[in-house]
Design a protein around this motif. Structure first.
Motif, mmCIF file in Angstrom:
data_model
loop_
_atom_site.group_PDB
_atom_site.id
_atom_site.type_symbol
_atom_site.label_atom_id
_atom_site.label_comp_id
_atom_site.label_asym_id
_atom_site.label_seq_id
_atom_site.Cartn_x
_atom_site.Cartn_y
_atom_site.Cartn_z
ATOM 1 N N UNK A 470 0.782 -1.114 0.135
ATOM 2 C CA UNK A 470 -0.168 0.055 0.010
ATOM 3 C C UNK A 470 1.119 1.088 0.093
ATOM 4 N N UNK A 471 1.367 1.670 -1.324
ATOM 5 C CA UNK A 471 2.261 2.925 -1.324
ATOM 6 C C UNK A 471 1.729 4.059 -0.811
ATOM 7 N N UNK A 472 0.224 4.247 -0.603
ATOM 8 C CA UNK A 472 -0.378 5.374 -0.025
ATOM 9 C C UNK A 472 -0.176 5.402 1.221
ATOM 10 N N UNK A 473 -0.279 4.359 2.116
ATOM 11 C CA UNK A 473 0.028 4.242 3.508
ATOM 12 C C UNK A 473 1.578 4.624 3.793
ATOM 13 N N UNK A 474 2.398 4.078 2.790
ATOM 14 C CA UNK A 474 3.962 4.312 3.080
ATOM 15 C C UNK A 474 4.123 5.676 2.998
ATOM 16 N N UNK A 475 3.398 6.364 2.119
ATOM 17 C CA UNK A 475 3.675 7.922 1.663
ATOM 18 C C UNK A 475 3.377 8.595 2.994
ATOM 19 N N UNK A 638 5.713 -1.571 6.881
ATOM 20 C CA UNK A 638 6.343 -0.164 6.939
ATOM 21 C C UNK A 638 7.257 0.137 6.166
ATOM 22 N N UNK A 639 8.382 -0.609 6.124
ATOM 23 C CA UNK A 639 9.471 -0.588 5.406
ATOM 24 C C UNK A 639 9.329 -0.754 3.970
ATOM 25 N N UNK A 640 8.414 -1.545 3.220
ATOM 26 C CA UNK A 640 8.290 -1.829 1.988
ATOM 27 C C UNK A 640 7.146 -0.763 1.466
ATOM 28 N N UNK A 641 6.286 -0.323 2.196
ATOM 29 C CA UNK A 641 5.471 0.649 1.576
ATOM 30 C C UNK A 641 6.020 2.085 1.807
ATOM 31 N N UNK A 642 6.970 2.375 2.491
ATOM 32 C CA UNK A 642 7.502 3.541 2.419
ATOM 33 C C UNK A 642 8.561 3.628 1.346
ATOM 34 N N UNK A 643 9.089 2.515 1.020
ATOM 35 C CA UNK A 643 10.188 2.411 0.123
ATOM 36 C C UNK A 643 9.349 2.492 -1.447
ATOM 37 N N UNK A 644 8.266 1.927 -1.519
ATOM 38 C CA UNK A 644 7.543 1.860 -2.689
ATOM 39 C C UNK A 644 6.918 3.215 -3.150
ATOM 40 N N UNK A 645 6.536 3.883 -2.020
ATOM 41 C CA UNK A 645 5.850 5.199 -2.244
ATOM 42 C C UNK A 645 6.827 6.294 -2.764
ATOM 43 N N UNK A 646 8.129 6.158 -2.728
ATOM 44 C CA UNK A 646 9.072 6.911 -3.132
ATOM 45 C C UNK A 646 9.792 6.667 -4.367
ATOM 46 N N UNK A 647 9.428 5.282 -5.029
ATOM 47 C CA UNK A 647 9.849 4.924 -6.308
ATOM 48 C C UNK A 647 9.486 5.725 -7.420
#
Length: 647
Positions: A470-475, A638-647
């Motif tokens: 969920x990239x949105x939650x990571x952002x 947390x780590x996966x989604x924050x990473x994906x949100x900035x790709x």
């Protein structure tokens, strides 16, 4: 011991060409006359300082059946090696564990080492050691250490070195194991029927081998699953581990315990008990075990086949030193016991009382002899037929001046008639067949257990295990973190309490939550550890494809030491802001000589960014460690989604 007359007038005259004293075994001719330091008392054709397993560990077969047991050992070792190279690992490790114990049980029957008391000897020397081995190994392997035994550090020690693990494996395990191995053999050695040094040595070796077998099976219980059979095994790696389990470990354990228990038995009739000689033997056994385990601990730090081979070589060196030490102990024990009997005018248990023949060269033995005058072989180096004949009186003597002895106890078998040389009753085919049958049966049971417990790699996507993309939650998490401040055209990364934010470069950020430790940050790469699980993320700066990313990642996981890597079919996932994404799950097994086999699993995500470059994120953890709503799952998300949100 039986009293014998020592008047030279009634002593049998030595035949012409006699090379050895029939009573003491001393050399009568040659450069080594008198002291006997070169030719081994139980097999004079071998030097004392040699690495010969049969005459060292199976001394009563040294004269009559050395080739029989060489064949049994050789074929027994070959079976698990071939099975392991073909990928039948559950079969291979169970079979390897049984090689030396199977040979020893057949050997004890063949030479009647148990003096017609098979149940007590097998239970005391083999059964007790195996049961204690199972219990103690479960305690330290499944209880005290668990994941810390893995060559991949799941305990978070950073460098991979843990004082707790080191002290348990290198001090606690060898010391407690040695004490447990000696319980049964020492109880047997206290009985009058088994107070001879060779009895103590034999029971000690049997107990050590049984303990090693139990330990091998317990630490490799992870193979009783889908990992029990591999389609394309790393033959060099697995064969090294199998040889260690089949040969090196049982010899080290058995020889060390044999030295200690033989020292407890001592020379002559009766056992010496807990005297300085025993404590010296015990100290030698403990030092050997500590060195063996210490070497395995450090060689396990070397990845892959190289580490496995180094461990095998180290163990072989310890085993060779123990075997040579055991040979010297046996050699001088046999000679000194005969010398003591000669000095006191008594006879040993197997001293010749009637018509008898050398177990090695089959030349006639003199009445009252402890050794063959022709080849120097001890009369102890014979099977049950030969030794039963030695103990039996002839019906009469041609000369009343010949040495006589009281009627012997009931022999194990009917002795051969006077004037007939006893032949080796252990036909090679029967002995080898019995050993091979036991090994094959154990291996088949192990493989069937693996088949029954096997499960295919979990085909569920990572989302079904609690991992949510969920990239949105990571952002949102990055936006709420005070560490990130967005300036005109740039991103500034600052510390934010116990959370940390990493900049992988090219504008890619990742939030590392509390409880996770950053091990190896670098340009375009990060390795994070926490809650007994790893998380890796790295960028591929060149343009790539999902197929290339997957292939490169799986190769890297294999290079970490994960064997038999099994994967699910890659599944496409929809992620806003990237050109393509895919995910899969994987499982495999980590293995060392000391820690055994440990199943692991993980998941991986692959992304093709808008500029065509790639990004990979994957996790590795012990099988079953990823539990829903756990801190490990929360941290991974947390780590996966924050990473994906900035790709």
């Amino acid at each position: 011991m039986t009293e014998l007359p020592h008047d030279p007038a009634v002593a049998p005259e030595l035949p012409m060409g006699a090379r050895f004293d029939p009573v003491t075994g001393a050399e009568l001719v040659g450069a080594g006359s008198g002291a006997r330091r070169q030719s081994f008392a139980l097999q004079p054709g071998e030097p004392v300082a040699s690495f010969n397993l049969v005459s060292s560990l199976l001394p009563l077969a040294a004269g009559t059946a050395p080739q029989t047991y060489r064949w049994a050992l050789g074929i027994g070792i070959l079976i698990p090696v071939v099975a392991g190279a073909l990928g039948f690992l559950a079969f291979a490790f169970v079979a390897a564990a049984l090689v030396v114990p199977a040979v020893y049980v057949v050997y004890m029957y063949d030479v009647n080492q148990w003096e017609d008391q098979p149940l007590g000897v097998v239970v005391g020397a083999v059964g007790a050691a195996a049961a204690l081995g199972v219990g103690f190994t479960f305690l330290w392997h499944a209880g005290l250490l668990r994941e810390s035994l893995s060559p991949v550090d799941f305990e978070g020690n950073g460098s991979g070195f843990s004082w707790t693990t080191f002290l348990v494996l290198v001090l606690l395990v060898p010391i407690v194991s040695e004490v447990l191995k000696e319980v049964g053999p020492i109880l047997l050695a206290r009985r009058p029927a088994f107070d001879d040094m060779i009895d103590g040595l034999t029971f000690g070796v049997a107990a050590g081998a049984a303990f090693a077998a139990a330990e091998t099976i317990v630490v490799n219980r992870g193979l009783f699953s889908s990992f029990g059979q591999m389609d394309s095994p790393n033959a060099g790696f697995w064969v090294s581990l199998i040889l260690s389990a089949a040969v090196v470990k049982p010899i080290v354990y058995g020889a060390a315990t044999g030295i200690a228990v033989a020292s407890f038995s001592g020379l002559g009739a009766g056992y010496d008990g807990f005297k300085p000689a025993y404590f010296r033997g015990l100290a030698e056994a403990l030092v050997a075990n500590v060195l063996f385990q210490g070497g395995l601990y450090f060689t396990a730090r070397v990845e892959g086949t190289t580490g496995a081979v180094l461990g095998l070589v180290w163990g072989a060196l310890i085993a060779a030193a123990l075997v040579v030490r055991l040979r010297y102990l046996l050699h001088y024990a046999v000679l000194e016991a005969a010398l003591e009997a000669s000095a006191t005018g008594s006879s040993l248990k197997d001293t010749v009382h009637g018509t008898a023949y050398c177990p090695s060269c089959e030349m006639p033995l003199l009445v009252g002899a402890n050794f063959c005058v022709a080849c120097g072989t001890s009369v102890r180096a014979g099977n049950k037929v030969a030794r039963a004949r030695n103990r039996a009186e002839d019906t009469g003597y041609a000369d009343e001046t010949e040495l006589a002895a009281p009627p012997p106890g009931r022999p194990a078998l009917e002795p051969t008639p006077p004037g007939v040389a006893p032949r080796d009753n252990s036909a090679t085919a029967i002995v080898v067949g019995a050993v091979v049958a036991a090994i094959l049966l154990g291996g088949v049971i192990g493989q069937l257990a693996a088949v029954g417990a096997s499960d295919d790699v979990d085909d569920r996507p990572p989302a079904d295990t609690g991992i949510t993309l969920d990239p949105g939650s990571g952002g949102g998490e990055l936006g709420r973190a005070p560490a990130v401040q967005f300036g005109p055209g740039e991103r500034t990364v600052q510390a934010a309490g116990s959370d940390k934010i990493l900049d992988l470069g090219d504008g890619v950020l990742m939030l590392v939550p509390k409880g996770f430790r950053i091990d190896e940050p670098g340009p375009g790469f990060v390795q994070v550890f926490g809650f007994k699980g790893y998380f890796f993320a790295y960028l591929t700066p060149k343009k790539s494809t999902l197929t290339k990313l997957i292939t490169s990642n799986l190769t890297g996981i294999s290079n970490m030491g994960v064997q038999d890597l099994q994967i699910t079919s890659p599944q496409a996932v929809q992620v806003t802001g990237v050109k393509g994404a895919s995910t899969l799950r994987f499982q495999g097994v980590l293995a060392t000589q000391q820690g055994g086999t440990i199943p692991v699993e993980g998941f991986a995500y692959y992304f093709i960014r808008s500029n065509g470059t790639g990004a990979t994120a994957f996790a590795l953890y012990g099988k079953g460690a990823l539990k829903p709503k756990s801190k490990l799952v929360s941290g991974y998300n947390t780590m996966l989604n924050t990473l994906v949100s900035t790709l």
